[in-house]
Design an enzyme around this catalytic site. Structure first.
Site, PDB file in Angstrom:
ATOM      1  N   ASN A 114      24.380-101.794  62.592  1.00 25.79           N
ATOM      2  CA  ASN A 114      23.692-103.047  62.926  1.00 25.79           C
ATOM      3  C   ASN A 114      22.907-103.522  61.706  1.00 25.79           C
ATOM      4  O   ASN A 114      22.891-102.865  60.677  1.00 25.79           O
ATOM      5  CB  ASN A 114      22.802-102.861  64.157  1.00 25.79           C
ATOM      6  CG  ASN A 114      21.735-101.805  63.931  1.00 25.79           C
ATOM      7  OD1 ASN A 114      20.850-101.965  63.109  1.00 25.79           O
ATOM      8  ND2 ASN A 114      21.845-100.701  64.657  1.00 25.79           N
ATOM      9  N   ASP A 128      23.551 -97.924  70.441  1.00 27.22           N
ATOM     10  CA  ASP A 128      23.584 -97.489  71.841  1.00 27.22           C
ATOM     11  C   ASP A 128      24.800 -96.613  72.131  1.00 27.22           C
ATOM     12  O   ASP A 128      24.768 -95.793  73.025  1.00 27.22           O
ATOM     13  CB  ASP A 128      23.602 -98.711  72.767  1.00 27.22           C
ATOM     14  CG  ASP A 128      22.260 -99.430  72.741  1.00 27.22           C
ATOM     15  OD1 ASP A 128      21.235 -98.729  72.718  1.00 27.22           O
ATOM     16  OD2 ASP A 128      22.245-100.676  72.707  1.00 27.22           O
ATOM     17  N   ILE A 188      16.476 -91.893  72.309  1.00 30.63           N
ATOM     18  CA  ILE A 188      15.463 -91.063  71.628  1.00 30.63           C
ATOM     19  C   ILE A 188      14.058 -91.414  72.129  1.00 30.63           C
ATOM     20  O   ILE A 188      13.246 -90.528  72.415  1.00 30.63           O
ATOM     21  CB  ILE A 188      15.585 -91.241  70.101  1.00 30.63           C
ATOM     22  CG1 ILE A 188      17.000 -90.834  69.664  1.00 30.63           C
ATOM     23  CG2 ILE A 188      14.524 -90.439  69.363  1.00 30.63           C
ATOM     24  CD1 ILE A 188      17.359 -91.208  68.250  1.00 30.63           C
ATOM     25  N   LYS A 207      11.718-102.779  79.602  1.00 29.71           N
ATOM     26  CA  LYS A 207      12.105-101.675  78.704  1.00 29.71           C
ATOM     27  C   LYS A 207      10.970-100.644  78.609  1.00 29.71           C
ATOM     28  O   LYS A 207      11.203 -99.440  78.600  1.00 29.71           O
ATOM     29  CB  LYS A 207      12.393-102.258  77.312  1.00 29.71           C
ATOM     30  CG  LYS A 207      13.531-101.600  76.589  1.00 29.71           C
ATOM     31  CD  LYS A 207      13.923-102.396  75.370  1.00 29.71           C
ATOM     32  CE  LYS A 207      15.253-103.094  75.554  1.00 29.71           C
ATOM     33  NZ  LYS A 207      15.693-103.790  74.349  1.00 29.71           N
TER      34      LYS A 207
HETATM   35  N1  CTP Z   1      15.915 -96.481  71.119  1.00 30.45           N
HETATM   36  C1  CTP Z   1      16.078 -95.134  70.932  1.00 30.45           C
HETATM   37  N2  CTP Z   1      17.272 -94.557  71.141  1.00 30.45           N
HETATM   38  C2  CTP Z   1      18.315 -95.285  71.557  1.00 30.45           C
HETATM   39  C3  CTP Z   1      18.175 -96.674  71.743  1.00 30.45           C
HETATM   40  C4  CTP Z   1      16.948 -97.248  71.509  1.00 30.45           C
HETATM   41  O1  CTP Z   1      15.108 -94.459  70.550  1.00 30.45           O
HETATM   42  N3  CTP Z   1      19.475 -94.705  71.759  1.00 30.45           N
HETATM   43  C5  CTP Z   1      14.584 -97.063  70.928  1.00 30.45           C
HETATM   44  C6  CTP Z   1      14.451 -97.997  69.751  1.00 30.45           C
HETATM   45  O2  CTP Z   1      14.008 -97.286  68.595  1.00 30.45           O
HETATM   46  C7  CTP Z   1      13.381 -98.969  70.239  1.00 30.45           C
HETATM   47  C8  CTP Z   1      13.623 -99.023  71.735  1.00 30.45           C
HETATM   48  O3  CTP Z   1      14.324 -97.855  72.064  1.00 30.45           O
HETATM   49  O4  CTP Z   1      12.093 -98.456  70.062  1.00 30.45           O
HETATM   50  C9  CTP Z   1      14.389-100.214  72.224  1.00 30.45           C
HETATM   51  O5  CTP Z   1      15.567-100.385  71.479  1.00 30.45           O
HETATM   52  P1  CTP Z   1      16.506-101.623  71.786  1.00 30.45           P
HETATM   53  O6  CTP Z   1      17.697-101.551  70.894  1.00 30.45           O
HETATM   54  O7  CTP Z   1      15.680-102.871  71.792  1.00 30.45           O
HETATM   55  O8  CTP Z   1      16.869-101.364  73.295  1.00 30.45           O
HETATM   56  P2  CTP Z   1      17.975-100.521  73.988  1.00 30.45           P
HETATM   57  O9  CTP Z   1      17.355 -99.345  74.625  1.00 30.45           O
HETATM   58  O10 CTP Z   1      19.075-100.237  73.036  1.00 30.45           O
HETATM   59  O11 CTP Z   1      18.413-101.528  75.133  1.00 30.45           O
HETATM   60  P3  CTP Z   1      19.373-102.830  75.046  1.00 30.45           P
HETATM   61  O12 CTP Z   1      20.341-102.551  73.936  1.00 30.45           O
HETATM   62  O13 CTP Z   1      19.985-102.867  76.380  1.00 30.45           O
HETATM   63  O14 CTP Z   1      18.478-103.994  74.775  1.00 30.45           O
END
Ligand code: CTP
Length: 398
Positions: free
Chosen positions: A210, A278, A307, A339
């Site tokens: 990303n 993800d 995480i 979230k």
């Molecule tokens: N995060 C994480 N581990 C993952 C995904 C996300 O630790 N596998 C953490 C990111 O570091 C951030 C928060 O979760 O602090 C939100 O990440 P974001 O990408 O906005 O959300 P997602 O959980 O991926 O949800 P979505 O993609 O559905 O918006």
């Protein structure tokens, strides 16, 4: 104040203010801080190695190409054995060399080779200080994480008046103490920060990734360290330099990031700024996937561990404060607040990444969401966002 067990590498460059370095050495040794002095050729026009040696009680280094010095302690080792590198006074010339990455004597070589935080304390004629070249050099150095104690304003040795006079030694000592974690509000606290994207391999040459640059997470790690925290930064693949004074663990995938985070715990505070992928590809191809001429390959994805959610789980290893980020392109508050609940973190920093230039850019527009509600912050440079967040974290966990 005690700085026992700490060691400062003090570089004295040329300038009439060099005599004030003697007073600084006296203050540092009084605080039980070890001082190793490096005197530049120009600095030696203003103070003698003998006076520095008498005050610091240690050998003075002056010459890059001294074989004896190299066999006793190589110049790289010299820069790494210290906890902090301080340049007092920092002349316009040494600032320009640092900004350009020149290494033509011992001092500049050490400054290029060091992996420690650097503090510069400039002193020069007011016109040299105000010159666009000096200001541009300082901006470059600040951007790289070099800390500055700005000069005072007042009558100068050259007869002019204005900014350019070396800050007073007690002020320099206070800045050094803060950078060494003595007296900072987060002294003795461990902060864990995740930053950057993760890359999930598809085959030996391709990956899913990303646009995250790591700028925000890295700036947060640096801002927490500046308040005295011991910081572990777990970074995905980024093209920006490691922040100084922070332990950095480089990882590539979400699974590696999780393992590094678990290894780094316990921590008093965790800030998850990484844009973790993800999903990962379920079965990694052993060889480069070739075009077959028929249909494009279908990738089967599997979900990566969350995480932030794992760190936020209740238990003895849960940090006192867990801060997440929410990158959204629509319905910012609703998605981010949901979230926060879903992941179990205490605070969430919501940012709208829908506009161009936010992901990968230098500024950020965020909203802090916690149990009390939301706080919308104005658009700021990512370093300013980091400093504001670090100050709030310090209030919460200090
Ligand atoms: N995060 C994480 N581990 C993952 C995904 C996300 O630790 N596998 C953490 C990111 O570091 C951030 C928060 O979760 O602090 C939100 O990440 P974001 O990408 O906005 O959300 P997602 O959980 O991926 O949800 P979505 O993609 O559905 O918006």
């Amino acid at each position: 104040m005690s700085l026992a067990g700490k060691r400062v590498l003090l570089i004295i460059s040329g300038g009439i203010a060099a005599y004030k370095a003697l007073e600084l050495i006296r203050l540092l040794t009084k605080a039980d801080c070890g001082v190793t002095c490096v005197l530049t050729k120009a600095g030696a026009q203003f103070v003698t190695p003998l006076s520095l040696q008498a005050l610091s009680g240690a050998k003075i280094y002056t010459d890059l190409f001294s074989l004896t010095d190299e066999s006793e302690m190589g110049h790289i080792e010299l820069s790494r054995a210290a906890d902090l590198v301080v340049v007092v006074p920092a002349s316009a010339d040494i600032l320009a060399k640092m900004a350009a990455g020149l290494a033509d004597d011992l001092a500049t070589t050490l400054l290029l080779a060091t992996d420690k935080q650097v503090l510069v304390v400039p002193a020069m004629n007011v016109r040299m200080w105000e010159h666009a070249a000096t200001q541009a050099n300082l901006a470059t150095l600040t951007k790289r994480g070099v800390a500055i104690v700005p000069p005072d304003e007042g009558p100068m040795a050259c007869g002019e008046f204005g900014p350019g006079r070396l800050a007073e030694p007690p002020v320099i000592l206070a800045a050094i103490a803060r950078m060494l974690g003595a007296g900072g509000p987060l002294a003795a606290k461990h902060a864990l920060v995740t930053s950057g994207p993760t890359h999930e391999p598809i085959d030996p040459v391709r990956y899913l990734g990303n646009r995250s640059s790591g700028k925000q997470g890295h700036a947060i790690a640096a801002a927490l360290a500046a308040l005295g925290a011991k910081v572990t930064l777990v970074s995905g693949p980024v093209s920006i330099p490691d922040p100084l004074g922070v332990s950095v663990v480089h990882v590539e995938t979400a699974l590696e990031m999780l393992a590094a985070v678990q290894e780094a715990l316990p921590a008093d505070v965790a800030v998850c700024a990484a844009a973790v992928a993800d999903w990962r590809v379920e079965t990694l191809a052993a060889h480069k996937i070739k075009k077959t001429g028929s249909a494009p390959p279908a990738l089967t994805l599997t979900e990566n561990p969350d995480i932030l959610r794992i760190i936020s789980m209740p238990g003895p290893r849960r940090p006192k404060l867990v801060v997440g980020f929410a990158a959204e392109t629509e319905n910012l508050y609703i998605h981010a607040a949901a979230k926060r609940q879903r992941k179990g973190c205490d605070w969430i920093i919501a940012n709208n990444v829908g506009g161009t230039g936010i992901m990968g850019g230098d500024s950020n527009e965020v909203t802090l969401i916690n149990h009390a509600g939301e706080e919308i912050w104005p658009i700021m440079d990512k370093h300013e966002v980091a400093q504001k967040l670090a100050a709030l974290i310090a209030q919460e966990v200090a």
